[in-house]
Enzyme design. Sequence first.
Site, short mmCIF file in Angstrom:
data_model
loop_
_atom_site.label_atom_id
_atom_site.label_comp_id
_atom_site.label_asym_id
_atom_site.label_seq_id
_atom_site.Cartn_x
_atom_site.Cartn_y
_atom_site.Cartn_z
N ASN A 26 4.62 99.04 20.27
CA ASN A 26 5.43 100.26 20.12
C ASN A 26 4.95 101.43 20.97
O ASN A 26 5.36 102.58 20.76
CB ASN A 26 5.53 100.67 18.65
CG ASN A 26 4.16 101.03 18.09
OD1 ASN A 26 3.15 100.83 18.75
ND2 ASN A 26 4.14 101.58 16.89
N ASP A 28 2.17 103.04 21.19
CA ASP A 28 1.21 104.07 20.75
C ASP A 28 -0.21 103.77 21.25
O ASP A 28 -1.15 104.49 20.91
CB ASP A 28 1.23 104.22 19.21
CG ASP A 28 0.76 102.97 18.49
OD1 ASP A 28 0.46 101.95 19.16
OD2 ASP A 28 0.68 103.00 17.25
N ASP A 32 -0.95 95.88 17.41
CA ASP A 32 -0.34 95.84 16.08
C ASP A 32 0.02 94.40 15.69
O ASP A 32 -0.10 93.46 16.51
CB ASP A 32 0.89 96.77 16.02
CG ASP A 32 1.72 96.69 17.29
OD1 ASP A 32 2.07 95.56 17.67
OD2 ASP A 32 2.00 97.75 17.92
N ASP A 101 -10.10 89.21 7.06
CA ASP A 101 -11.46 89.71 6.98
C ASP A 101 -11.61 90.43 5.65
O ASP A 101 -10.87 91.36 5.36
CB ASP A 101 -11.69 90.70 8.13
CG ASP A 101 -13.09 90.67 8.67
OD1 ASP A 101 -14.02 90.60 7.85
OD2 ASP A 101 -13.26 90.71 9.90
N ASP A 202 -17.22 89.73 5.42
CA ASP A 202 -18.04 90.69 6.15
C ASP A 202 -19.39 90.93 5.47
O ASP A 202 -19.45 91.10 4.25
CB ASP A 202 -17.25 92.01 6.20
CG ASP A 202 -17.86 93.04 7.12
OD1 ASP A 202 -17.93 92.78 8.33
OD2 ASP A 202 -18.26 94.12 6.63
N GLU A 244 -20.38 86.20 6.90
CA GLU A 244 -21.21 86.78 7.95
C GLU A 244 -22.60 87.03 7.36
O GLU A 244 -22.76 87.86 6.47
CB GLU A 244 -20.61 88.10 8.46
CG GLU A 244 -21.40 88.68 9.62
CD GLU A 244 -21.15 90.16 9.88
OE1 GLU A 244 -21.40 90.62 11.00
OE2 GLU A 244 -20.71 90.88 8.96
N HIS A 317 -16.45 90.52 17.92
CA HIS A 317 -16.14 91.95 18.16
C HIS A 317 -17.35 92.86 18.07
O HIS A 317 -17.23 94.06 18.33
CB HIS A 317 -15.08 92.39 17.15
CG HIS A 317 -15.60 92.39 15.75
ND1 HIS A 317 -15.97 91.23 15.10
CD2 HIS A 317 -15.86 93.40 14.88
CE1 HIS A 317 -16.43 91.53 13.89
NE2 HIS A 317 -16.38 92.84 13.74
N ASP A 318 -18.48 92.34 17.63
CA ASP A 318 -19.70 93.15 17.53
C ASP A 318 -20.68 92.85 18.66
O ASP A 318 -21.75 93.45 18.72
CB ASP A 318 -20.43 92.85 16.21
CG ASP A 318 -19.65 93.30 14.99
OD1 ASP A 318 -18.92 94.31 15.08
OD2 ASP A 318 -19.77 92.63 13.94
C1 GLC Z 1 -19.79 93.63 10.13
C2 GLC Z 1 -18.62 93.79 11.07
C3 GLC Z 1 -18.82 95.05 11.84
C4 GLC Z 1 -18.85 96.20 10.88
C5 GLC Z 1 -19.90 95.98 9.79
C6 GLC Z 1 -19.69 96.91 8.64
O1 GLC Z 1 -20.98 93.46 10.79
O2 GLC Z 1 -18.50 92.67 11.86
O3 GLC Z 1 -17.82 95.24 12.80
O4 GLC Z 1 -19.13 97.38 11.55
O5 GLC Z 1 -19.84 94.70 9.25
O6 GLC Z 1 -18.53 96.57 7.93
CA CA Z 2 1.04 99.84 18.27
#
Ligand code: GLC
Ligand code: CA
Length: 540
Positions: A26, A28, A32, A101, A202, A244, A317-318
């Site tokens: 969209n 922004d 999404d 998640d 998480d 995790e 992603h970390d």
């Molecule tokens: C996990 C996630 C990370 C987040 C952290 C706190 O390590 O992968 O992205 O910042 O938890 O929730």
């Molecule tokens: Ca968007």
Amino acid sequence: MEQKQKLWWKDAVIYQIYPKSFQDTNGDGIGDIKGIIKRLDYLQELGIKGIWLSPVYQSPQDDNGYDIADYQNIDPMFGTMEDMLCLIEEGKKRDIRIIMDLVLNHSSDEHRWFIEAKKSKDNPYHDYYVWRDGEEGVPPNDMTSCFSGSAWEWVPELKQYYFHQFSKKQPDLNWENEKVRKELYQMIKWWMDKGLGGFRLDVIDCIAKEPDKKITGNGPRLHEFIKEMAKETFGGSDFLTVGETWGATPELAMQYSNPDGSEFSMVFQFEHIMLDQDGPEKWDVKPLDLVELKQVLSKWQDALYQKGWNSLFWNNHDLPRAVSRFGDDKVYRVESAKMLATVLHGMQGTPYIYQGEEIGMTNVQYELGEYRDIELLNMYQERKEKGYKEADIMNSIYKKGRDNARTPMQWSDEKEAGFTDGTPWMKVNPNYKEIHVERQRKEEDSIFTYYKTLVHLRKEMPIFVEGKYELLLPNHPDIFAYRRILGNEELLIVANFHGNEIQCPDIQVEKEAKKLLSNYKEEKVGVLQPYEARMYHIIK
Ligand code: GLC
Ligand code: CA
């Protein structure tokens, strides 16, 4: 509760989506849910069977959604609940399950529970969080948050501190309180009824914290809590659950992923990820020793064989981009990306692909003002104050900053890499003209095509799922080689982990060996070329 049926996630490859950076529809500048739906055909082509979706719940986005204000609503930034249900449905049509998640260690400080909790000590929600009496300026102890600074935040109205392992906008939930646990289980069941395929949990090994004893990970009641949660929610189902667990050892992982189904399907362990860390903080790095890496990964392969289940990953992603961290993102980007994929996907466990990994996306080097991640920005501030040199801080960010993984997905060579028609929330990696999906989808020898082959092989050949692992040449400084053995069949994986050409020692490749895959068109006799990787299938 022994799981008798064949578990779908054993021959599956899971794809992780970081929704904010995947596909905007969209304008922004923020990815999404509709964007994910739009790209499902692409994911189906890749062959993955599940999507681990980083959080899309309602959130003030202090930590990009890992700070949840309402577990049962979708953030308007990502779309609506209807979009989410549509994603689940559309996924099903393509045999792709959605794994959400679950952030259960903490909520956002904007969650209704916390807003109540802060009102008074006798508010029914007060005990949903972890509070300690104290005096302003004198926190209960010296524990620090993972995102820098004290883990205690003062609330003057209550004359109390609350505990937060992450940002102060992520207050820790109090798992000692049975009411908290029951509420969370209710919420999990509510999501299960929506037709999900699983959950990624998480920082789950931090839920049983005991701050008075300075315990965060692996608290005494951890497995009791997890077993209770499994029993009351996903236990006995075919849900994929992956915890995790930064503090896992193979012994703990056997417990977490016990085939009796009493806890999870598997966990993410990080031992191999921490080998290039120098000292207590991730920001200080040292060169990776391949012998050590092989030893660690092999230890996990051996320990969980028939006693548990591994997850397999190089990045998420970390973490920095796999090819930049473990390969060579310049001269041998294509070769090294394929080599890393070969080594990982040949192992036993469930492989995870992080968005963009399948096209060899790389780390970035931005100006400070172009970064967005709270962890990285806090660290910059803290190290500045401690007198670190600017160049050293920036170097840590280039190497380890989480934003390396969070630049928008590179779909094409159009404006903003086809990610958005507007202005992206974070700058697109300038190399998108060269590295993008559209191009690689067409090319027969692209990284994307290579991944596709690996994903399909796992589905087709049981040896990938069941074969016993055996490390070869454990002390070789450049070669990562191993076998997988199942009955009279063998897989042989041989990879040069480095950028120099090396003599290939005699790893008996029998004549009848069939080459399944390799990242070079032409072989050279007796040598492995830079980052060369080969996978053979042998029937004895
Ligand atoms: C996990 C996630 C990370 C987040 C952290 C706190 O390590 O992968 O992205 O910042 O938890 O929730
Ligand atoms: Ca968007």
